[in-house]
Design a protein around this motif. Sequence first.
Motif, PDB file in Angstrom:
ATOM      1  N   PHE A 158       0.857  -1.175   0.000  1.00  0.00           N
ATOM      2  CA  PHE A 158       0.000   0.000   0.000  1.00  0.00           C
ATOM      3  C   PHE A 158       0.896   1.229   0.000  1.00  0.00           C
ATOM      4  O   PHE A 158       1.956   1.232   0.628  1.00  0.00           O
ATOM      5  CB  PHE A 158      -0.901  -0.019   1.236  1.00  0.00           C
ATOM      6  CG  PHE A 158      -1.539  -1.362   1.457  1.00  0.00           C
ATOM      7  CD1 PHE A 158      -2.647  -1.749   0.722  1.00  0.00           C
ATOM      8  CD2 PHE A 158      -1.000  -2.269   2.361  1.00  0.00           C
ATOM      9  CE1 PHE A 158      -3.217  -3.009   0.898  1.00  0.00           C
ATOM     10  CE2 PHE A 158      -1.567  -3.520   2.551  1.00  0.00           C
ATOM     11  CZ  PHE A 158      -2.668  -3.893   1.816  1.00  0.00           C
ATOM     12  N   THR A 168      -4.052   6.797  -4.210  1.00  0.00           N
ATOM     13  CA  THR A 168      -3.786   6.099  -2.960  1.00  0.00           C
ATOM     14  C   THR A 168      -4.086   4.617  -3.137  1.00  0.00           C
ATOM     15  O   THR A 168      -5.201   4.246  -3.499  1.00  0.00           O
ATOM     16  CB  THR A 168      -4.655   6.679  -1.816  1.00  0.00           C
ATOM     17  OG1 THR A 168      -4.367   8.073  -1.682  1.00  0.00           O
ATOM     18  CG2 THR A 168      -4.353   5.980  -0.503  1.00  0.00           C
ATOM     19  N   GLU A 181      -4.586   1.489  -1.039  1.00  0.00           N
ATOM     20  CA  GLU A 181      -4.872   1.280   0.375  1.00  0.00           C
ATOM     21  C   GLU A 181      -5.650  -0.002   0.624  1.00  0.00           C
ATOM     22  O   GLU A 181      -6.242  -0.565  -0.298  1.00  0.00           O
ATOM     23  CB  GLU A 181      -5.663   2.461   0.924  1.00  0.00           C
ATOM     24  CG  GLU A 181      -6.992   2.669   0.214  1.00  0.00           C
ATOM     25  CD  GLU A 181      -7.679   3.965   0.595  1.00  0.00           C
ATOM     26  OE1 GLU A 181      -7.326   4.561   1.630  1.00  0.00           O
ATOM     27  OE2 GLU A 181      -8.577   4.383  -0.143  1.00  0.00           O
ATOM     28  N   MET A 235      -3.752   3.257   7.276  1.00  0.00           N
ATOM     29  CA  MET A 235      -2.910   4.073   6.391  1.00  0.00           C
ATOM     30  C   MET A 235      -3.410   5.498   6.466  1.00  0.00           C
ATOM     31  O   MET A 235      -4.598   5.740   6.340  1.00  0.00           O
ATOM     32  CB  MET A 235      -3.002   3.563   4.963  1.00  0.00           C
ATOM     33  CG  MET A 235      -2.215   4.361   3.978  1.00  0.00           C
ATOM     34  SD  MET A 235      -2.180   3.473   2.428  1.00  0.00           S
ATOM     35  CE  MET A 235      -0.765   4.237   1.698  1.00  0.00           C
TER      36      MET A 235
END
Length: 165
Positions: A42, A96, A98, A144
């Motif tokens: 991630f 992102t 994640e 995260m």
Amino acid sequence: MSFKAFFAAALLAASPALAGEIEITDAYARSASPVAKTGAAFLVIENHGAADRLLSVASPAAQLVQLHDHVDAGDGVLQMRHSEDGFALPEEGVLTLERGGKHVMFMGLTQPFREGESVPLTLTFEQAGDVMIEVPVDLQRSEMGGHDHSGHAGHAGHSGHGSTE
């Protein structure tokens, strides 16, 4: 792991990776257990230039490394799927990867992910080309950027990859 190796891994985790107009931050990798055959990574990709696309990923850490996403299969069930077209990276934008969403999937790990070590990863972009980074392994991390995504691991239909994301 020696103190020197631990310090180097911690420094890598704290430092963003820069490649032209692409900046990689907040990267970490994990697997569900020391005997897991799968893992995931991630990270946050910041684009300081024109629109681009993350096309693929590669690593010697696994037999197969792919970009995956979770899609709604209906009835609120999320399924993890290989994203063959990659992921769009907007102009002057952020992508992102994640837990519970877009991520890097490692299948057939060549060795277990060990806390404090790092995993080499090459990200291939349509415009920026190859960006090589070292992703720190953090088996304890459950979130995260301050947002907990651990609740997504319980969804059905994860294609047998385990619950690393």
